[in-house]
Scaffold this motif. Structure first.
Motif, PDB file in Angstrom:
ATOM      1  N   ASP A   1       7.619 -11.308   5.421  1.00  0.00           N
ATOM      2  CA  ASP A   1       7.177 -13.154   4.538  1.00  0.00           C
ATOM      3  C   ASP A   1       6.416 -13.181   3.058  1.00  0.00           C
ATOM      4  O   ASP A   1       6.634 -13.930   1.684  1.00  0.00           O
ATOM      5  N   VAL A   2       5.158 -12.868   2.848  1.00  0.00           N
ATOM      6  CA  VAL A   2       4.579 -12.188   1.769  1.00  0.00           C
ATOM      7  C   VAL A   2       3.888 -10.992   1.873  1.00  0.00           C
ATOM      8  O   VAL A   2       3.216 -10.655   2.850  1.00  0.00           O
ATOM      9  N   VAL A   3       4.379 -10.299   0.130  1.00  0.00           N
ATOM     10  CA  VAL A   3       3.450  -9.161  -0.082  1.00  0.00           C
ATOM     11  C   VAL A   3       2.971  -9.398  -0.586  1.00  0.00           C
ATOM     12  O   VAL A   3       3.238 -10.492  -2.745  1.00  0.00           O
TER      13      VAL A   3
ATOM     14  N   ILE B   1       1.940  -2.688   4.028  1.00  0.00           N
ATOM     15  CA  ILE B   1       3.132  -2.621   4.309  1.00  0.00           C
ATOM     16  C   ILE B   1       3.954  -1.736   2.813  1.00  0.00           C
ATOM     17  O   ILE B   1       4.031  -1.718   1.995  1.00  0.00           O
ATOM     18  N   GLU B   2       4.454  -0.533   3.103  1.00  0.00           N
ATOM     19  CA  GLU B   2       5.442   0.174   1.844  1.00  0.00           C
ATOM     20  C   GLU B   2       6.398  -0.402   1.150  1.00  0.00           C
ATOM     21  O   GLU B   2       6.763  -1.434   1.905  1.00  0.00           O
TER      22      GLU B   2
ATOM     23  N   ASN C   1       1.117  -1.077  -0.310  1.00  0.00           N
ATOM     24  CA  ASN C   1      -0.088  -0.524   0.194  1.00  0.00           C
ATOM     25  C   ASN C   1       0.727   1.218  -0.029  1.00  0.00           C
ATOM     26  O   ASN C   1       1.989   0.869   0.218  1.00  0.00           O
ATOM     27  N   ILE C   2       0.547   2.294  -0.093  1.00  0.00           N
ATOM     28  CA  ILE C   2       0.901   3.269  -0.262  1.00  0.00           C
ATOM     29  C   ILE C   2       1.231   4.235   0.965  1.00  0.00           C
ATOM     30  O   ILE C   2       1.730   5.526   1.157  1.00  0.00           O
ATOM     31  N   GLY C   3       0.527   3.384   2.447  1.00  0.00           N
ATOM     32  CA  GLY C   3       0.471   3.496   3.438  1.00  0.00           C
ATOM     33  C   GLY C   3       0.438   2.575   4.517  1.00  0.00           C
ATOM     34  O   GLY C   3       0.142   2.159   4.259  1.00  0.00           O
TER      35      GLY C   3
ATOM     36  N   LYS D   1      -5.662   4.461   4.632  1.00  0.00           N
ATOM     37  CA  LYS D   1      -4.618   4.399   3.441  1.00  0.00           C
ATOM     38  C   LYS D   1      -5.119   3.101   2.276  1.00  0.00           C
ATOM     39  O   LYS D   1      -5.408   2.536   2.926  1.00  0.00           O
ATOM     40  N   GLY D   2      -5.160   3.581   0.679  1.00  0.00           N
ATOM     41  CA  GLY D   2      -5.265   2.857   0.045  1.00  0.00           C
ATOM     42  C   GLY D   2      -6.440   2.466  -0.568  1.00  0.00           C
ATOM     43  O   GLY D   2      -7.646   3.292   0.013  1.00  0.00           O
TER      44      GLY D   2
END
Length: 357
Positions: free
Chosen positions: A227-229, A216-217, A183-185, A190-191
């Protein structure tokens, strides 16, 4: 235990048949129970196998002299699925002759043909391209989607989170991988609406084998804190290429700096162990092997420019996914989430283009 065969698109990849066969043979040293179906020009494959007698004994060759070109449109590649090495490797999985296929060819064509031939697992609306990236932590980070779906809704993102966590449990051995949405924040306000909806649904879910704590940015992706984005394929592909470009920039900048003067060259000799460690850590061949998660079969994409070590890593990833039965893990986690909970997040029908990664 009898393990399913792995189909290798020997014609895929920039380096040709010899590198694909060499890489598969190298990976087999750690996975000697596997057998292989090598798809491509028979004469060239046999020539490459002369250097690897153990691999030759464990392999069958399916002759094919047509290849999917790197710039070929997925729609055209689909029409040639029955005559190209990529199409025949995927078909071997569809027909049950192999449990997985590995190709270093055209990503968009591989995704399009795989999705058409294998279809998505029950409970999955769209497959996602997942990859491993280096971090400052002990383990690589799993990131998805890296380009298969340009536009995703909340339901897609939740499914990606579940699939990514299942993959991460195999490669990191963590019982509950740390999962975050890009995300952006990091603030909950946000988002986009889809991001916030997906985040709330994952927070509310119980029984999933993952640890979810919001957003997470992009600057934290490689810090080793997750561990996972999870993200849509448009943002994921941009983030991936930005990270790869930054890595090349750093290594090129160091090379320029260390050759700028005699004193710099002396400094390079002193610091060479550290720079070699950096080069090894950033080498994409050490993290090769993107996985199309969510299909009724395992399809792994190797970098087209991968060397034998890179191909070996892609085949190693494939073997691990078959050994740990990734599709069963994903199905169990989807059942834990529950169709009712997924249905509340959206209908899963947001638009998507042909994969262009």
């Amino acid at each position: 235990m009898s393990l399913p065969r792995i189909a290798i698109d020997a014609m895929g990849g920039d380096e040709g048949v010899r590198v694909m066969v060499h890489g598969a043979a190298e990976a087999r040293r750690d996975h000697d129970k596997f057998r292989f179906l090598l798809v491509g020009d028979e004469a060239r494959i046999k020539s490459a196998l002369d250097e690897h007698p153990g691999m030759a004994a464990a392999s069958e060759i399916l002759h094919c002299d047509e290849v999917v070109e790197g710039d070929e449109k997925p729609s055209r590649a689909i029409r040639r699925a029955k005559t190209t090495s990529m199409g025949l490797a995927i078909n071997a999985v569809k027909e049950g002759n192999c449990g997985a296929a590995v190709s270093g060819g055209n990503t968009g064509a591989l995704m399009a043909m795989s999705k058409l031939a294998l279809r998505t697992m029950p409970g999955i609306d769209r497959p996602a391209l997942a990859g491993l990236m280096p971090t400052l932590g002990e383990n690589d980070v799993v990131m998805l989607d890296l380009g298969a779906n340009t536009d995703c809704d909340a339901r897609n993102l939740i499914q990606f989170a579940i699939m990514g966590a299942a993959y991460s449990r195999i490669v990191t051995a963590k019982a509950e991988p740390r999962v975050r949405l890009l995300n952006i924040g990091t603030e909950s306000i946000k988002g986009t609406d889809d991001l916030r909806t997906a985040s709330q649904s994952l927070r509310d879910a119980t029984g999933l084998a993952l640890e979810f704590d919001g957003f997470i940015e992009a600057d934290k992706i490689n810090r080793g804190e997750v561990d996972v984005v999870v993200t849509d394929g448009f943002s994921g592909n941009i983030a991936l290429k930005a990270i790869e470009g930054s890595a090349r920039f750093v290594t090129d900048l160091l090379k320029t700096a260390f050759t700028s003067s005699l004193r710099s060259k002396v400094g390079f000799l002193v610091s060479r162990p550290a720079t070699e460690l950096l080069r090894h850590h950033l080498d994409p061949n050490n993290h090769n092997g993107g996985v199309f998660l969510g299909l009724n079969g395992v399809i792994v994409k190797s970098h087209g420019s991968a060397n034998a070590k890179g191909v070996a890593n892609a085949v190693h990833v494939t073997a691990r996914l078959l050994e740990d039965d990734i599709t069963t893990r994903i199905a169990a986690d989807l059942a834990e989430m529950g169709e009712d909970a997924l249905r509340e997040t959206g209908n899963g029908h947001s638009s998507g283009d042909e994969p262009k990664a």
